[in-house]
Design an enzyme around this catalytic site. Structure first.
Site, PDB file in Angstrom:
ATOM      1  N   GLU A   7       0.893  -1.205  -0.117  1.00  0.00           N
ATOM      2  CA  GLU A   7      -0.046   0.196   0.047  1.00  0.00           C
ATOM      3  C   GLU A   7       1.045   1.260  -0.046  1.00  0.00           C
ATOM      4  OE1 GLU A   7      -3.626   2.044   2.197  1.00  0.00           O
ATOM      5  OE2 GLU A   7      -3.077   0.177   2.696  1.00  0.00           O
ATOM      6  N   ASN A  48       0.682   4.087  -3.001  1.00  0.00           N
ATOM      7  CA  ASN A  48       0.078   5.631  -2.562  1.00  0.00           C
ATOM      8  C   ASN A  48       1.245   6.535  -3.334  1.00  0.00           C
ATOM      9  OD1 ASN A  48      -2.072   5.098  -1.029  1.00  0.00           O
ATOM     10  ND2 ASN A  48      -0.728   4.858   0.992  1.00  0.00           N
ATOM     11  N   ASP A 107      -5.745   3.705  -5.666  1.00  0.00           N
ATOM     12  CA  ASP A 107      -5.576   2.472  -5.085  1.00  0.00           C
ATOM     13  C   ASP A 107      -6.762   1.902  -4.128  1.00  0.00           C
ATOM     14  OD1 ASP A 107      -4.962   4.357  -3.092  1.00  0.00           O
ATOM     15  OD2 ASP A 107      -3.887   2.660  -1.916  1.00  0.00           O
ATOM     16  N   SER A 118      -7.740  -0.015  -1.103  1.00  0.00           N
ATOM     17  CA  SER A 118      -7.203  -0.303   0.247  1.00  0.00           C
ATOM     18  C   SER A 118      -8.371  -0.237   1.312  1.00  0.00           C
ATOM     19  CB  SER A 118      -6.470   0.878   0.788  1.00  0.00           C
ATOM     20  OG  SER A 118      -6.901   2.295   0.573  1.00  0.00           O
ATOM     21  N   CYS A 173      -4.118  37.691   2.201  1.00  0.00           N
ATOM     22  CA  CYS A 173      -4.188  36.834   3.450  1.00  0.00           C
ATOM     23  C   CYS A 173      -3.783  37.778   4.549  1.00  0.00           C
ATOM     24  CB  CYS A 173      -3.597  35.316   3.324  1.00  0.00           C
ATOM     25  SG  CYS A 173      -4.293  34.466   4.561  1.00  0.00           S
ATOM     26  N   HIS A 183      -5.720  33.292  -2.177  1.00  0.00           N
ATOM     27  CA  HIS A 183      -4.001  33.335  -2.723  1.00  0.00           C
ATOM     28  C   HIS A 183      -4.235  33.252  -4.169  1.00  0.00           C
ATOM     29  CE1 HIS A 183      -1.863  33.084   1.138  1.00  0.00           C
ATOM     30  NE2 HIS A 183      -3.023  32.716   1.797  1.00  0.00           N
ATOM     31  N   ASP A 241      -1.190  34.128  -5.237  1.00  0.00           N
ATOM     32  CA  ASP A 241       0.296  33.921  -5.137  1.00  0.00           C
ATOM     33  C   ASP A 241       0.399  32.354  -5.121  1.00  0.00           C
ATOM     34  OD1 ASP A 241      -0.757  34.249  -2.694  1.00  0.00           O
ATOM     35  OD2 ASP A 241       1.028  34.237  -1.670  1.00  0.00           O
TER      36      ASP A 241
END
Length: 606
Positions: free
Chosen positions: A15, A19, A183, A185, A429, A565, A567
């Site tokens: 796993e 991942n 995947d 799982s 922000c 944001h 940016d």
């Protein structure tokens, strides 16, 4: 691990690798891992089980060709309570990392049927990573639902073949043949398939031929991939008996989406996408009651049940060559901008990157620099970055603002900069909160009239969603971008625009100072609906600002304060689901680079 530690560690390794499979990596042998064993090793029999588990893992790692290079073990996972020994189950945690040469080729789990180049629905293919013929539900989520552990679990007996299939998936990713991937799982194949549909907000049909219902819940190592119908035959031939087509996507979304599951030709499930997703979301909503305003949770549920697709729209050209980036001579004459940060800031790198790609000379300037004699007279622009100045312990940006307002030398620096007619500023922000406290936006009176208060959801909010650039806004950075609907990251706890009096918002709107608004999937703010609703529901409006305000500029348009944001959204791969084509460019620029380029163009003419 409670059933069979040797098989358990092999499943843990498989796993971990699966991942990592969804981004192109240099080589599976380049993967390094941190291994953490948590075990009651001193209890009777546990030491021997731990030795067996470690030996099994070492053999598997040898077959894969990768290694563990660190970790911290906890081998005393037992405690005595009222003369009874309580021990934690033996557990292995693997944390893996490896170089990714091209992040733009990453594959995400959300189904992409809306992105298909062909008119045909895409298909979903199951690829097994083990050739076991038995169905074992021991240790699975299915068994746990029935309060069981089980007697037999799955296994990976041939890691060399596992690596072979891993590398084939990697090659398909490199060639951009996989639209979505997940995947298998927790919950097994059926849960993985549904999660892909939930994330893609689209309907699916699946038919499992020659299988038993138990196989739908098996957690044997495997992956699900979505591919174009035109690529189906080629991919099936690559994997042979390990792969089979199990279904296809539908071009119906949100409340129109239907999930159909058949087993050997018999329809066993036909439900609305949104109804199944609400079952999946239920636990999260219950946990959310402990940290989120309950009205906002109800609004989020309504948004999930009604939203179909986000109608992004870009009405301007934003592509340009960035070949100047390595030309030192060019930057000697480019406009200069100070990227200003304070203790606790964390957005300086992305802000500097955006302005550099737009053509500016960027300089890292701290508040300590300014207090030590560094002056703003050499800069045409300043950018106040995001983050948590002074950890927000005094309130968002209030410590930063105090450091300017109550230091005569620094206060004078900013007053002189503001008075020059050829300067501009941009705050995101925490920087937006600062500009409001300094009075750089709003009605430019002697009193501060724009404030940023706690989000209505009563929690820190981090999400990506659509905003619309306002018509006739005065901001020099947003010119020729009007009416566009683009995606932005929001990441704040105090982002709700409020005002010293009810008339301030009306005056800002009349003056063209409301520059950006949060909108829904149809590109509409609450104002567009005309039903006296003050703002869009959460999370379309993540903070509850009245009139869905996301950005405000000064009366002269030179100073722009924005809570979400840009940016962190100026490159295409920074968007979770980028909707525009960059086929004619290698720069990966997104439409948000235009606002930084606008600032560059303004500086060149002023």
């Amino acid at each position: 691990m409670l059933v069979d530690v040797e098989k358990g560690v092999r499943l843990c390794l498989s796993e971990t690798l699966l991942n990592l499979i969804w981004a192109p990596i240099t080589d599976i042998k380049d993967i390094k891992m941190s291994g953490n064993w948590m075990w009651a090793a001193k209890c009777e029999g546990e030491g021997a089980r731990l030795v067996s588990a470690v030996d099994s893992l070492c053999d598997a790692l040898r077959d894969v060709g990768c290694a563990i290079d660190g970790g911290k073990d906890s081998l005393s996972m037992a405690v005595k309570v009222n003369e009874e020994v309580v021990k934690a189950p033996g557990t292995l945690v693997l944390s893996a990392y490896v170089t990714c040469p091209d992040i733009t080729k990453k594959v995400t789990p959300n189904l992409k049927t809306s992105k298909n180049l062909s008119d045909a629905d895409s298909v979903i293919i199951l690829i097994n990573f083990t050739d076991s013929k038995s169905i074992n539900l021991g240790g699975t989520a299915f068994a746990q639902v029935y309060r069981q552990i089980g007697d037999e679990i799955d296994d990976v007996t041939d890691f060399q073949e596992f690596v072979n299939r891993f590398n084939k998936i990697q090659k398909l990713i490199e060639n951009r043949k996989i639209l979505a991937g997940h995947d298998i799982s927790d919950g097994g194949m059926i849960v993985g398939l549904l999660e892909m549909a939930f994330a893609g907000n689209c309907g699916i049909s699946a038919n499992f031929e020659g299988q038993q219902v138990e196989e739908l819940f098996s957690e044997a190592p495997a992956v699900l991939i979505e591919v174009e119908k035109s690529d189906e035959a080629e991919i099936l031939s690559i994997f042979g008996k390990a792969a089979k087509t199990i279904g296809n996507t539908h071009k119906n979304f949100g409340p129109d989406g239907i999930i159909k599951i058949a087993l050997n030709g018999e329809l066993v499930l036909q439900e609305k996408l949104v109804e199944l997703r609400e079952i999946w979301e239920e636990l999260g909503d219950q946990l959310g009651k402990y940290q989120t305003n309950e009205l906002c949770l109800e609004q989020a549920k309504m948004v999930r049940e009604t939203t179909k697709q986000i109608g992004y729209k870009c009405g301007f050209d934003f592509e340009y060559e960035v070949d100047f980036i390595n030309d030192q001579t060019y930057f000697e004459n480019a406009p200069r901008i100070a990227i200003i940060r304070e203790e606790g800031s964390n957005g300086d790198r992305e802000m500097a990157s955006a302005f550099t790609l737009a053509g500016f000379q960027t300089f890292d300037v701290t508040m300590s620099d300014l207090s030590s004699g560094h002056t703003l007279s050499q800069y045409q622009g300043v950018a106040f970055v995001g983050g948590f100045s002074y950890a927000d312990v005094l309130g968002s940006a209030k410590g930063w603002a105090a450091g300017i307002q109550f230091n005569e030398k620094i206060r004078e620096q900013f007053q002189l900069f503001l008075a020059r007619e050829n300067t501009f500023s941009f705050g995101v922000c925490n920087g937006c909160q600062l500009m409001a406290l300094l009075g750089w936006i709003g009605m430019e009176s002697d009193e501060v009239d724009v404030f940023l208060e706690e989000n209505k959801c009563e929690r820190f909010e981090s999400s990506f969603g659509p905003v619309k650039i306002s018509e006739n806004n005065k901001s020099i950075m947003l010119q020729n971008m009007e009416h566009s609907i683009l995606g932005l990251w929001s990441s704040h706890g105090e982002g709700r625009f409020t005002y010293s009096s009810p008339n301030i918002l009306r005056k800002l709107e009349e003056n063209g100072q409301i520059c950006v608004r949060f909108v829904d999937g149809d590109g509409k703010s609450a104002k567009d609906y005309g039903n006296n609703q003050k703002h869009l529901p959460y999370p379309m409006n993540p903070n509850g600002s009245e009139s869905d305000v996301a950005a405000i500029c000064s009366q002269n348009g030179r100073h722009l304060a924005m809570m979400p944001h840009s940016d962190r959204s100026f490159l295409s791969w920074q968007w979770p689901d980028y909707p525009f084509s960059n086929s004619n460019s290698s720069s990966n620029l997104s439409p948000w680079i235009k606002m930084f380029r606008n600032a560059y163009d303004w500086c060149k003419t002023h």
